[in-house]
Enzyme design. Sequence first.
Site, PDB file in Angstrom:
ATOM      1  N   PHE A 232       2.982   4.179  -2.186  1.00  0.00           N
ATOM      2  CA  PHE A 232       3.185   4.679  -3.540  1.00  0.00           C
ATOM      3  C   PHE A 232       4.010   5.961  -3.487  1.00  0.00           C
ATOM      4  CE2 PHE A 232      -0.722   2.411  -3.082  1.00  0.00           C
ATOM      5  CZ  PHE A 232      -0.769   1.576  -4.178  1.00  0.00           C
TER       6      PHE A 232
ATOM      7  N   THR B 224       0.757  -1.225   0.000  1.00  0.00           N
ATOM      8  CA  THR B 224       0.000   0.000   0.000  1.00  0.00           C
ATOM      9  C   THR B 224       0.800   1.295   0.000  1.00  0.00           C
ATOM     10  OG1 THR B 224      -0.028  -0.117   2.376  1.00  0.00           O
ATOM     11  CG2 THR B 224      -1.888  -1.104   1.226  1.00  0.00           C
TER      12      THR B 224
END
Lengths: 355, 355
Positions: B256, B254
């Site tokens: 980025f 999760t």
Amino acid sequence: MSLDQHRREVDRIDRELLRLLGERLEVARAIGEAKLKSGAPVYAPQREEQVLSALVEAAPNIPASGVRSVFREVISLSIGAQMAKPVAYLGPEGSFTQQAQLRAFGSSVPSLPLRSISDIFAAVESGEASYGVVPVENSTEGVVSHSLDLLAESELKVVAQVTLAVEQCLVGFGSLDAVTRVLSKDIALAQCRGWLSRHAPNATLVETDSTAAAVEQVAREPQGAAAVASATAAESRGVPILARGIQDRRDNATRFFVIGLTANATGAKEEVTSVVLTLKHEPGALQAALSSFSDRGINLIRIESRPSRRRAWEYLFFIDFPGHWDSSAVQEAVVALKGRCEIVKWLGSYPQSAG
Amino acid sequence: MSLDQHRREVDRIDRELLRLLGERLEVARAIGEAKLKSGAPVYAPQREEQVLSALVEAAPNIPASGVRSVFREVISLSIGAQMAKPVAYLGPEGSFTQQAQLRAFGSSVPSLPLRSISDIFAAVESGEASYGVVPVENSTEGVVSHSLDLLAESELKVVAQVTLAVEQCLVGFGSLDAVTRVLSKDIALAQCRGWLSRHAPNATLVETDSTAAAVEQVAREPQGAAAVASATAAESRGVPILARGIQDRRDNATRFFVIGLTANATGAKEEVTSVVLTLKHEPGALQAALSSFSDRGINLIRIESRPSRRRAWEYLFFIDFPGHWDSSAVQEAVVALKGRCEIVKWLGSYPQSAG
């Protein structure tokens, strides 16, 4: 003005926006209490759609999609404050149905991913969920025809419809006649083969890695080239759209219903009514039933037959047409229809599109 | 007041909101022109995070997540008006990376799904994309370590980080001591096994269909029961949170990075700096390098070693720590670090979280 001065201006505007948001939330809470007393539904998609289109019209200088995405969240904040129970949707998180749920309700309304369409119907019927979002047309996520079967049997009503359509467009700089090469991803070319063979019969089809890559290539070497891609992809690269909606069949993966306990009153500009009916066992029963609509100038939007789960050889017909159930034109058609059908059941009336 | 009066009040507020949105867009266009002249970047995540946290603080009566989701779209409208090139992300549409892109940029900024992480680096480097969004921690979508390798070689900078964390919580009505059964989906129970064995060693683990189903069950039969679920799931059913972040490892799927041509100037409240370094071939080189930080009271947030692609037996160390590259504390540490490393490369400084 300097950048700093501009930024102070933005800060001032943001503070005013924030103050208004707070005011709106206050009023929303008062509306919530009034609705609780009167039993009126918290989510009013007809009214919402009216509000959104009026706002879009009132602001010709702001992109329509921008007005909608800001106000979707503004409204979401207000609805979130009124809604005690979550909106159930077909999970898991990240599913297309969650995208539809966000489109209809925004991010401030609590939501609950469930594992099956029947779980969603059960949660809304029992009051554990305030609303449910279910896919209704062929989707990669579960057997969708299930939604229609359950709707036919349930007392729940359709209160909104969400479409997440990927409409294919032909995009390029020249005119359609001058196109000698059409570029796109294999699957996108396949979806439009019929249209392309009619409108660009002499063009060579060239496969690219993605529709976005096709647009890029057309932007770089525009001479004689066109791409099949979404309008968004074209707009983001500044490539003009030559034709819209060129796919041979409607993309089926992308229609969703919002279901709830109470039907919508009339209100939106463009409304659709869904009904399900069963025919009498008579020759020409379908034609007779359909003429109830055509005799009154009502054009059907969609018709789909499915075997009934109650009796062998009995079929259910799901029909969508424009107008609210309570409108006089529709009521006249329904009276005629009832004389020609065994069962006519109202599934709901809702705005043409939500969000 | 009647419902109609309340609605007229809402309409008045919406018209004012709309007027302010239009005004903000005007100013944003002026800012865009000023930035174009000065070469300043259109997307300023440091400034954005400052603005968002100030707005959240200024409105204690509005849920923080609501303020953020409304203003994410308000800001998106302004940035969309200034940004000539799309933001590239690892597609296809509907991917988790697209969710991260929407979290950072909102829906009004044009975007472009690409097929690989290298395509995204290339698009940003060539100027075809204004920014790129790439996954950086183990993800279901592609080989993510690739992002770090490419960052080490590229001149692009990390300008923002987005985490789409699903933090597991223990939720229930009683106290932790009274919990005799812990309900959840198998995988969620597995993620928290270590924590549960320490904090609720005598509780029976009960598998349910989903984490949401577990919360439902706890809401219905609260006696002695607790569920492992997200905070959102608990809040949507009104079940109190007993403990947060109870999963044994950080969820890896999760994280980025937003990458761009220009590094951020300092500005946000909580900033993180990422560097990559290679060590000298000396005994104790890693300890010596790390003491450059610890000697100055800088605690590392994350360290990861990866084999260099340039030379056999050479390793790259990716290190994250608090503070902006330009701050005096970090600059002192960097000077010490350079004496102890072959290469020290700044990857970027960015707000702790975006969106």
